[in-house]
Write an enzyme that holds these catalytic residues in place. Structure first.
Site, PDB file in Angstrom:
ATOM      1  CG  ASP A 377      -1.765   1.220   1.321  1.00  0.00           C
ATOM      2  OD1 ASP A 377      -2.549   1.437   0.383  1.00  0.00           O
ATOM      3  OD2 ASP A 377      -1.648   1.974   2.307  1.00  0.00           O
ATOM      4  CG  HIS A 418      -6.452  22.880   1.866  1.00  0.00           C
ATOM      5  ND1 HIS A 418      -5.364  22.058   1.648  1.00  0.00           N
ATOM      6  CD2 HIS A 418      -7.293  22.688   0.811  1.00  0.00           C
ATOM      7  CE1 HIS A 418      -5.531  21.398   0.530  1.00  0.00           C
ATOM      8  NE2 HIS A 418      -6.694  21.770  -0.016  1.00  0.00           N
ATOM      9  CG  LEU A 457      -4.662  36.196  -5.160  1.00  0.00           C
ATOM     10  CD1 LEU A 457      -4.890  36.183  -6.671  1.00  0.00           C
ATOM     11  CD2 LEU A 457      -5.986  36.049  -4.415  1.00  0.00           C
TER      12      LEU A 457
END
Length: 690
Positions: A377, A418, A457
């Site tokens: 994995d 986030h 930004l």
């Protein structure tokens, strides 16, 4: 059906059988002596030493009187009878008790063969001494019975010594846990036995002390030596919120710990249980040996009787046939056969535990050495499972160097929720990160903040397009290159101009590349599967040199991928998360990384206590070495029985013209057992090769 963990003999599994349950594992025994050695080894070894001393003290004079002519006439038969009787019924009493236990359980064990052989020699000689004129067949065999008992006791003492070294790892683990702990109750310190600690209790750990039980650090800072559990040589720093393992050693600081697991649920107890289950479990080879052992003793008795009858019918003296029968009974004791597999598994499982590799049983050892494909994995196994900043690039070095780009990005992300914001802030530790004057988040795009009169930004190309910020070809090529490496790239813009790029990625573990290369050198096929997108999966696979990978695999689909690969070869799956449990269970061998979830650990056949992928290599190499030792042991054990039984039955006489003395048969039998265990002990020098 179970085998005796001491002598390896086949035992019927029933409520009436001798058995003992230790830490939830039930062990079955062929005799009281084996049970006593397992539960109280020091008492059994002491008993054997006393019996051996008696057997040697009387057996040596018996041997001398039998073969050395005396200058004066003495009633030799009565003297030998007087000396041999204590040896037979005191020093050899354990063999009669073992035979009684076997008869009571309607089974057979090695004690049956020893008791039959030595009793035949003793009682034959007794009848001759009592009725010398009525008994036409000459010969005294007191020396045979006495020396055989002495040699077998000596062999058992050597076996117990080397077997004790083989199980040393488990004993060391059990000794790790301290006996007492200082707990805080109602604000007062109280010293209590470790067994009385309950989940939720707060206990203190002073510098240099062992941690009483598994828990979470509630207060304090220290480094903890965990090498006895994980094999990690470097002490691990611990502070509030970190987990600690019972039995590990605290460093220079003091810790206040909240107990989370106690008793049988602690890491040490589970390790001991897994190791003991491995030592008590059986694979295909051992089950075959069990089947052979079940019928072995009756067959040997039959061969002994046939040997006696055949030589008698050949008009040899009855003493001749009798000697061959006793030699067959003694030489055929299946100790070596019974010990061949358990001895290697005991040492192999113990060596694995020493190196932080837990093997659930002999079956998994056999499966692991047959593995041809290893499937990893990706997230959390090959990679760290946490986003990290990998690249900080300035697009306007005349005004903003890399540290400026990182600091301004951290200001922009300071109030962001986030998942990647944490990686930015983690990287920017050490910088002063002031509050932005305004903050606005745009889900799926990025953030816009005001700071020091400038508009910042930070995010992907979507937020730049939304506010009319354009990228030139060079900047776009940088983004494309970072994306091809499986990295998530974010652009920093100030007042409408792109000034920097920051890339975040789930970085590889330091051990992943070495592990993959080592497995490939061992001739194994390597595959990787992940729920991540094709681009990221390709980047990781390319970096590791893995040619076969599966991207976009949902958790429920992992076991299906493993099932498809199993159509081509035997598969091992390596994972760490709850969503890996089905694939771990589906694979021929599931290998769980120890930092993973409890569910993953329960589904695995091998458990890696360290978060080091190289232990996959070590686990497979250890399994191969252990199975190789099992095969070597079985080869010598079978050769020993197959070759020497015919010799004892009379082939030795036909070839060399003399009978095989039962005394030498007993010495060979004892030596074979010690040889098998000694060969297994060479596994203790095992070192993985990367």
């Amino acid at each position: 059906m179970p085998t005796d963990p001491i002598c390896g003999m086949y035992v019927e599994e029933s409520p009436d059988s001798l058995h003992e349950t230790i830490r939830g594992v039930t062990y079955y025994f062929c005799s009281e002596s084996c049970l006593r050695e397992f539960t109280k080894p020091e008492l059994e070894i002491r008993s054997i030493k006393i019996s051996l001393a008696l057997a040697l003290a009387l057996g040596i004079p018996i041997l001398v009187l039998t073969y050395v002519p005396l200058p004066i006439s003495l009633p030799l038969g009565w003297i030998l009878l007087l000396l041999a009787t204590p040896v037979q019924f005191i020093a050899g009493s354990r063999f009669y008790r073992g035979t009684y236990d076997a008869i009571k359980m309607r089974s057979s064990n090695m004690d049956v063969l020893i008791a039959l052989g030595t009793s035949a020699a003793y009682f034959y000689s007794l009848v001759y001494v009592l009725f010398p004129k009525q008994f036409p067949f000459g010969g005294l065999y007191f020396d045979t019975s006495a020396v055989i008992i002495a040699l077998i006791l000596m062999g058992r003492l050597l076996e117990y010594s080397v077997r004790g070294r083989a199980t040393e790892t488990v004993r060391k683990l059990l000794e790790l846990q301290p006996r007492t702990a200082v707990v805080l109750r109602e604000g007062q310190e109280e010293v209590i036995p470790v067994e009385q600690i309950a989940p939720g209790d707060l206990f203190l750990v002073k510098p240099g002390e062992k941690i009483a039980t598994d828990g979470i650090v509630d207060d304090g800072y220290s480094s903890v030596d965990e090498k006895m559990i994980t094999g990690e040589s470097i002490p691990v720093e611990k502070t509030r919120g970190d987990s600690v393992i019972g039995g590990t050693i605290n460093g220079g600081g003091s810790l206040k710990v909240e107990a989370t697991k106690v008793g049988a649920d602690t890491t040490i107890s589970k390790i001991v249980q897994v190791v003991q289950e491995a030592q008590n479990s059986k694979g295909l080879v051992e089950r075959l040996v069990d089947t052979v052992s079940k019928y072995f003793v009756p067959i040997v008795v039959s061969v002994a009787l046939l040997s006696f009858a055949a030589w008698t019918l050949e008009h040899k003296p009855i003493s001749f046939g009798f000697t061959t029968a006793v030699a067959v009974l003694i030489i055929a004791c299946p100790c070596a056969l019974g010990l061949a597999t358990p001895a290697a598994i005991v040492v192999g499982a113990g060596k694995g535990a020493e190196n932080g590799i837990l093997i659930r049983g002999g079956e998994y050892l056999e499966r692991t050495q047959k593995i041809r494909t290893v499937v990893f994995d990706k997230t959390g196994t090959l990679t760290k499972g946490e986003p990290m900043v990998t690249d900080v690039i300035s697009l306007d070095r005349s005004r903003y160097v890399e540290n400026d780009v990182l600091r301004l990005a951290a200001i922009a992300e300071k109030h962001s929720e986030h998942p990647l914001a944490g990686a930015i802030l983690e990287k920017a530790q050490g910088f002063s990160i002031p509050e932005p004057e305004s903050f606005e988040a745009f889900p799926g795009k990025g953030v816009r903040v005001s700071y020091s009169g400038e508009t910042i930004l930070f995010g992907n190309e979507k937020i730049l397009s939304a506010f009319g910020v354009l990228l030139d070809e060079t900047e776009k090529s940088i983004l494309a290159e970072l994306g091809s490496q499986g990295k998530t790239a974010m652009v920093l813009s100030i007042d409408g101009k792109a000034v920097g790029i920051i890339a975040v990625s789930d970085s590889l573990k330091e051990s992943s590349l070495a592990a993959v290369r080592a497995l490939q050198k061992m001739g194994l096929d390597i595959a990787m599967l992940t729920g991540d997108n094709e681009q990221n999966a390709n980047a990781v696979a390319r970096e590791l040199g893995i040619k076969k990978y599966f991207a976009g695999v949902l958790p429920a689909e992992k076991s299906e991928v493993v099932k498809e690969l199993q159509k081509q070869s035997r598969v091992a799956f390596v994972g760490d998360g709850i969503n890996d449990a089905p694939a771990l269970a589906q694979a021929d061998v599931g290998i769980a990384v120890g930092s993973g979830s409890d569910v993953a650990l329960e589904a695995a056949g091998l458990i890696l206590m360290k978060d080091d992928v190289r232990d996959v290599v070590a686990g497979i190499q250890l399994s191969r070495s252990t199975v190789r030792k099992i095969k070597e042991n079985l080869f010598w054990a079978f050769i020993y029985n197959v070759a020497l039984i015919p010799l004892a039955a009379g082939l030795f006489f036909l070839v060399f013209g003399i009978l095989l003395n039962p005394i030498f048969a007993a010495a060979a039998m004892a030596l074979s057992s010690v040889t098998v265990v000694g060969n297994s002990l060479t596994l203790r020098s095992f070192k993985p090769k990367f």
